[in-house]
Design a protein around this motif. Structure first.
Motif, PDB file in Angstrom:
ATOM      1  N   GLU A 197     -14.606   2.590  -5.637  1.00  8.96           N
ATOM      2  CA  GLU A 197     -13.572   1.623  -5.975  1.00  8.96           C
ATOM      3  C   GLU A 197     -12.299   1.977  -5.219  1.00  8.96           C
ATOM      4  N   PRO A 198     -11.713   1.048  -4.448  1.00 10.78           N
ATOM      5  CA  PRO A 198     -10.506   1.377  -3.685  1.00 10.78           C
ATOM      6  C   PRO A 198      -9.369   1.801  -4.604  1.00 10.78           C
ATOM      7  N   SER A 199      -8.669   2.848  -4.165  1.00  6.96           N
ATOM      8  CA  SER A 199      -7.505   3.292  -4.932  1.00  6.96           C
ATOM      9  C   SER A 199      -6.277   2.458  -4.630  1.00  6.96           C
ATOM     10  N   LEU A 200      -6.325   1.681  -3.537  1.00  9.90           N
ATOM     11  CA  LEU A 200      -5.214   0.807  -3.181  1.00  9.90           C
ATOM     12  C   LEU A 200      -5.351  -0.510  -3.932  1.00  9.90           C
ATOM     13  N   TRP A 210       0.584   4.425  -3.086  1.00  5.38           N
ATOM     14  CA  TRP A 210       0.537   3.950  -1.704  1.00  5.38           C
ATOM     15  C   TRP A 210       1.903   3.437  -1.293  1.00  5.38           C
ATOM     16  N   GLU A 211       2.324   3.837  -0.099  1.00  2.57           N
ATOM     17  CA  GLU A 211       3.607   3.390   0.424  1.00  2.57           C
ATOM     18  C   GLU A 211       3.386   2.835   1.837  1.00  2.57           C
ATOM     19  N   GLU A 212       4.237   1.885   2.201  1.00  2.00           N
ATOM     20  CA  GLU A 212       4.101   1.242   3.504  1.00  2.00           C
ATOM     21  C   GLU A 212       4.672   2.141   4.593  1.00  2.00           C
ATOM     22  N   VAL A 213       3.880   2.357   5.644  1.00  2.00           N
ATOM     23  CA  VAL A 213       4.335   3.153   6.786  1.00  2.00           C
ATOM     24  C   VAL A 213       5.093   2.255   7.759  1.00  2.00           C
ATOM     25  N   MET A 214       4.490   1.138   8.103  1.00  2.00           N
ATOM     26  CA  MET A 214       5.153   0.196   9.015  1.00  2.00           C
ATOM     27  C   MET A 214       4.357  -1.104   9.037  1.00  2.00           C
ATOM     28  N   SER A 215       5.007  -2.161   9.494  1.00  2.00           N
ATOM     29  CA  SER A 215       4.325  -3.404   9.798  1.00  2.00           C
ATOM     30  C   SER A 215       3.863  -3.353  11.245  1.00  2.00           C
ATOM     31  N   PHE A 271      -1.596  14.009   9.038  1.00  2.00           N
ATOM     32  CA  PHE A 271      -2.866  13.591   8.478  1.00  2.00           C
ATOM     33  C   PHE A 271      -2.660  13.059   7.057  1.00  2.00           C
ATOM     34  N   GLY A 272      -3.644  12.332   6.574  1.00  2.00           N
ATOM     35  CA  GLY A 272      -3.561  11.778   5.226  1.00  2.00           C
ATOM     36  C   GLY A 272      -4.580  10.646   5.087  1.00  2.00           C
ATOM     37  N   THR A 273      -4.364   9.805   4.082  1.00  2.00           N
ATOM     38  CA  THR A 273      -5.236   8.662   3.808  1.00  2.00           C
ATOM     39  C   THR A 273      -4.504   7.383   4.189  1.00  2.00           C
ATOM     40  N   TYR A 274      -5.136   6.576   5.048  1.00  2.00           N
ATOM     41  CA  TYR A 274      -4.503   5.382   5.585  1.00  2.00           C
ATOM     42  C   TYR A 274      -5.419   4.164   5.364  1.00  2.00           C
ATOM     43  N   ALA A 275      -4.781   2.996   5.331  1.00  2.00           N
ATOM     44  CA  ALA A 275      -5.512   1.732   5.195  1.00  2.00           C
ATOM     45  C   ALA A 275      -4.636   0.605   5.704  1.00  2.00           C
TER      46      ALA A 275
END
Length: 940
Positions: free
Chosen positions: A574-577, A631-636, A660-664
């Motif tokens: 199940e997605p955590s986002l 979850w926080e926004e890195v960039m558009s 490094f980390g978790t990205y989506a």
């Protein structure tokens, strides 16, 4: 001669010589090309007689191709007739005249012809068209005819406007526009339908009079066809392009059927009614009916009440026949709602004189005989009952259990038989079972819910099971356990890959259908795919096969004499986002680590996505999960940033990162035209019933890892891919998805009623990244001899895209064809280190960086390198790097890891003018030498 004409005193005898002289002078003047309008006067008022009257005047004419045309005129009375063209007299030699006498009036009639050629008309350049008129003389004077114009006829080839095809609903208006080619004379227009002329006089619904246009006031189904505009004049005919007109019919619901009877005989149940999309049925691509075809409501059926007897009445008075009667009624309660009537007699009679009136028994010996027989029967019955109880208490016990409760738990047609030798089997859970017991399995065994349960391997079943216990707790319970262990854990299936084990599939192979079982409660849950590799100063590439996810560690990103074990995983649970509002998840959640690792040069992470980025309808963001799980926004993707860089390709996003980390990737649709790309596929397998065949249709996000999860599940369930997956463009227009089975062969197969078409709400499809979306269809063949299945699966979004999957397969495993669904990848070595992991040789890479990192007055620097590689935005990110060219080449490596298109890079360099060496021409030996020299330079 002019003075004589002015005086006007000549007689009739003096007129003819003067006229002949004028004719000669006119001819001479015409021959010299001079204006002789003064030589031939327009009128001679002194001449007696009648003015000429034109019986036939010259008509307008058209020159066709190079053929001259003839102009003619006839007048009476007329002594002479001459043509004047464009204000000049035509030479008399060019006239052909005929003279006759009108018998009724006695007047002289003269007819004159001249020819006009194409060259004469083309050579004339005047303010108006080329024209000619006749001038006729009589005794009284002259008369002039009308001016006749002469034009060159032509018809251009191309229509100024061709008719355009239309799709219109029935009874709608159809207007087909046609503007014929330019021509002289103007072209006449005629319409053809399917190569047959249209006669608007016979069909009041069609009008072709309005400026060459075709108007159909109310479209009918018969008006569908190919329409052509025909233009013609005296020169040629021209055909326009054909326009296809489709008159479609949107589907309409029929009336609801009557409500069915309640599905239960007693208590609370449901009843349903249905309607069909046949009023009218959709035709020629018309929209299918919106709404549900079946409605259900709850109902309560009155329970049947079986009748029951009242108590017997009192005995009646003894009759002369020595009998009395008693009766009872079936009224306690009486039968209601279809209940059964009371069983038994409603009246009884017996002797009321203690046998004194018995007829047919003559003496006491008969009475004794009957009494003895009755006593013997009672004794035999008692003896039989006693023997039976004795044998039951001293015999061996056997168990033959057909577990009906197991059917609801996932098994069907499963018999478990145990035969004990020399022991009695008591229904006591505290007893230790005999492990030498023989086991008999009768199949087939199947799972009712194959998506949530998995099966043991065949070896697990048929190897000696010395530790299996059999617990018989009741006649409806059979359970399997493992001795000296609380739970039985099966082996990890190939879908689980902890610590670097990877899965990669190339084809689907049918599984063996030998019966086998497994303890379903102990199955491990697959939550992620994972791969690892050890990288050092030389860098390398980490790939998750068949998922589209990869990680590029550039050379020099890790300090010298250091090495790190770098891992990469994909969350498949199940997605955590959790999406907010209209935002949807467009990619898998990818984790790379370790999180505390520091790099000196940005690394490249490639993540697949399912958005259609061909048009600007998405606002796509890159997000990262914090250590707190938020979850926080890195960039558009379209933003300018110096912290990271995103390059969005049609099917993947390449991200340059420092940590490094978790990205989506998430997307927020800007308009209703935003499109998600879905991959649709159909799998099939036999069900528990040998006559049933299950079709499962999947709609998943178009990312390789999402489809790989479906394939892995189907592989363990024995599913067979029946058709190559196809791409469906799903719009964000809030319209639902319809999946239907079509063209099922009649008399061979049938599908359960009301299940041939299933509709999935828009929200379920739009946010389908939670779980793979699938619809199941159950087909039944009439006879076991049917081994082939042919049908179509239609997946369509209302007012959107549609795909057709053609199913043509054999339900027998031995005859199935394997369908390739993944390209072959090297899954044995997911991690590549050192120079072999990169497409560009290290020595050439160094020269490119040394050349383009240096500013150039002509602009031939790293910015030009970025532009030639289709990197035109957020150049400020590269400007902050110590070697912008190196970062650009890293991004090129990430984008071209599959094709290794060195030609494109070489062409870009040649266009800039920095180098003329084609990288693609470098031989393998040159690459090996470059790698060897590089290793020596770095002390390897």
């Amino acid at each position: 001669m002019g003075t004589a004409a002015a005086g006007g005193g000549y007689g009739a005898r003096r007129w003819l010589p003067w006229l002949g002289l004028c004719f000669w002078a006119a001819g001479a003047a015409a021959a010299r090309g001079t204006d002789n309008s003064e030589v031939l006067p327009d009128s001679i008022p002194s001449a007696p007689g009648t003015l000429p009257h034109f019986v036939e005047e010259p008509e307008d004419a058209y020159i066709i191709k190079s053929n001259p045309i003839a102009l003619r005129c006839k007048a009476r009375p007329a002594m002479q007739i001459f043509f004047k063209c464009n204000g000049e007299w035509v030479h008399q030699n060019e006239h052909v005249s005929e003279e006759s006498l009108d018998e009724s009036s006695g007047l002289k009639v003269r007819e004159v012809f001249i020819n006009v050629t194409r060259q004469q008309v083309e050579d004339f350049h005047g303010p108006e068209d080329y024209w000619c008129q006749c001038v006729a003389w009589s005794h009284l004077g002259t008369s002039k005819s009308r001016k006749a114009s002469v034009r060159i006829a032509y018809l251009r080839k191309n229509f100024e406007q061709d008719p355009q095809g239309r799709e219109v609903p029935i009874e709608g208006m159809i207007v087909l526009h046609c503007r014929p080619p330019e021509g002289v004379p103007a072209a006449e227009v005629e319409w053809l339908k399917n190569e047959e002329p249209i006669d608007s006089e016979q069909d009041e619904n069609i009008d072709t009079r309005a400026d060459h246009n075709l108007i159909i006031r109310q479209a009918r189904l018969s008006d569908s066809g190919n329409y052509t505009c025909m233009a013609a004049n005296i020169v040629a005919k021209r055909r326009s392009l054909s326009a296809t007109v489709v008159v479609y019919v949107n589907g309409g619901w029929s009336s609801w059927t009557e409500w069915s009877a309640c599905n239960v005989r007693c208590g609370r149940g449901w009843q349903k009614r249905s309607r069909t999309c046949t009023n009218p049925a959709p035709l020629n691509g018309g929209a299918f009916c919106e709404g549900m075809s079946v409605q259900k409501i709850t109902c309560t059926a009155l329970c049947p009440v079986d009748g029951s007897w009242e108590v017997w009445s009192e005995w009646s008075v003894c009759s002369p026949e020595c009998e009395h009667l008693r009766i009872r009624e079936c009224t306690a309660p009486p039968p209601r709602n279809g209940g059964k009537f009371c069983e038994g007699l409603s009246q009884e009679s017996e002797n009321c004189t203690d046998g004194l009136c018995i007829l047919g028994i003559e003496n006491a010996s008969d009475i004794a005989l009957y009494s003895g027989l009755g006593a013997a029967v009672v004794a035999v019955a008692v003896l039989v009952i006693g023997v039976t109880l004795y044998r039951r208490s001293h015999s061996d016990y056997g168990v033959d259990v057909i577990d009906s409760s197991a059917l609801t738990g996932g098994f069907q047609t499963f018999n478990f038989k145990t035969v004990r030798q020399g022991n009695s089997l008591l229904l006591n859970p505290a007893m230790q079972p005999d492990l030498t017991v023989s086991r008999t399995y009768s199949g087939p065994i199947c799972l009712q819910d194959p998506l949530d349960k998995e099966l043991m391997t065949e070896s697990s079943l048929f190897n000696p099971l010395s530790d299996i216990k059999v617990k018989v707790q009741s006649s409806f319970m059979v359970s399997l356990g493992v001795s000296e262990r609380p739970d039985y854990h099966g082996k990890n299936h190939s879908g689980t890959f902890p610590h670097g084990n990877n899965r990669g599939f190339s084809t689907i192979h049918p599984r063996n259908k030998t019966p086998y079982i497994q303890n379903l409660s102990s199955l491990p849950t697959r939550t992620e795919l994972r791969t690892t590799g050890v990288f050092g100063h030389l860098g390398g590439r980490l790939v998750m096969p068949n998922t589209g996810v990869s990680l590029l560690i550039p050379h020099g990103a890790i300090p010298e004499e250091n090495s790190w074990e770098i891992y990469m995983s994909i969350n498949q649970g199940e997605p955590s986002l959790q999406s907010d509002g209209s935002e949807v998840l467009l990619s898998p959640e990818v984790t790379c680590g370790p999180p505390d690792m520091l790099v000196t040069t940005p690394f490249a992470l490639t993540i697949p996505h399912c958005a259609d980025v061909s048009s600007e309808h998405w606002n796509i963001h890159l997000k990262k999960r914090t250590q707190q799980g938020k979850w926080e926004e890195v960039m558009s993707v379209e933003d300018e940033s110096t912290s990271c860089y995103c390059l969005l390709d049609p099917f993947a996003c390449h991200v340059l990162l420092d940590s490094f980390g978790t990205y989506a990737l998430t997307g927020e649709p800007i308009t209703d035209c935003a499109v998600k790309q879905l991959k649709v596929a159909v799998f099939g397998c036999m069900s528990c019933n040998s006559l049933d065949y299950n079709l499962r249709v999947y709609c998943v996000d178009n990312t390789p890892c999402a489809f790989q999860e479906v394939v892995s599940d189907e592989r363990h369930q024995g599913g067979q891919l029946l058709e190559e997956p196809k791409l469906l463009h799903f719009k964000g227009n809030t319209f639902s998805l319809q999946i239907s089975v079509l063209d099922i062969p009649p008399f061979l197969w049938r599908i359960k009623p009301f299940t041939a078409c299933q509709e999935v709400p828009f929200s379920r499809v739009w946010s389908s990244n939670r779980q793979p979306l699938h619809c199941a269809f159950s087909l039944e063949r009439y006879t076991p001899t049917t081994t082939q299945l042919s049908c179509k699966i239609c997946i369509r979004q209302l007012k959107g895209h549609e795909q057709i999957l053609q199913v043509q397969t054999s339900i027998l495993e031995s005859e199935r064809e394997t369908i390739t669904f993944f390209a072959q990848e090297d899954s044995t070595f997911p991690a590549q280190t050192g120079p072999k992991a990169f497409k560009i040789p290290y020595s050439i890479r160094q020269r490119i960086c040394a050349t383009f990192d240096t500013p150039n007055a002509k602009g031939k620097d790293w910015q030009m390198l970025a532009q030639k590689n289709s990197i035109n935005r957020n150049l400020s990110y590269f400007a902050t790097q110590s070697s912008p060219s190196a970062v650009i080449l890293n991004l090129w490596e990430a984008r071209h890891q599959q094709d290794g298109d060195l030609d494109s890079l070489a062409c870009a360099l040649e266009e800039i003018g920095r180098t003329h060496t084609k990288l693609s021409n470098i031989t393998e030996s040159q690459l090996e030498d470059a790698d060897f020299n590089y290793s020596r330079q770095n002390g390897l």
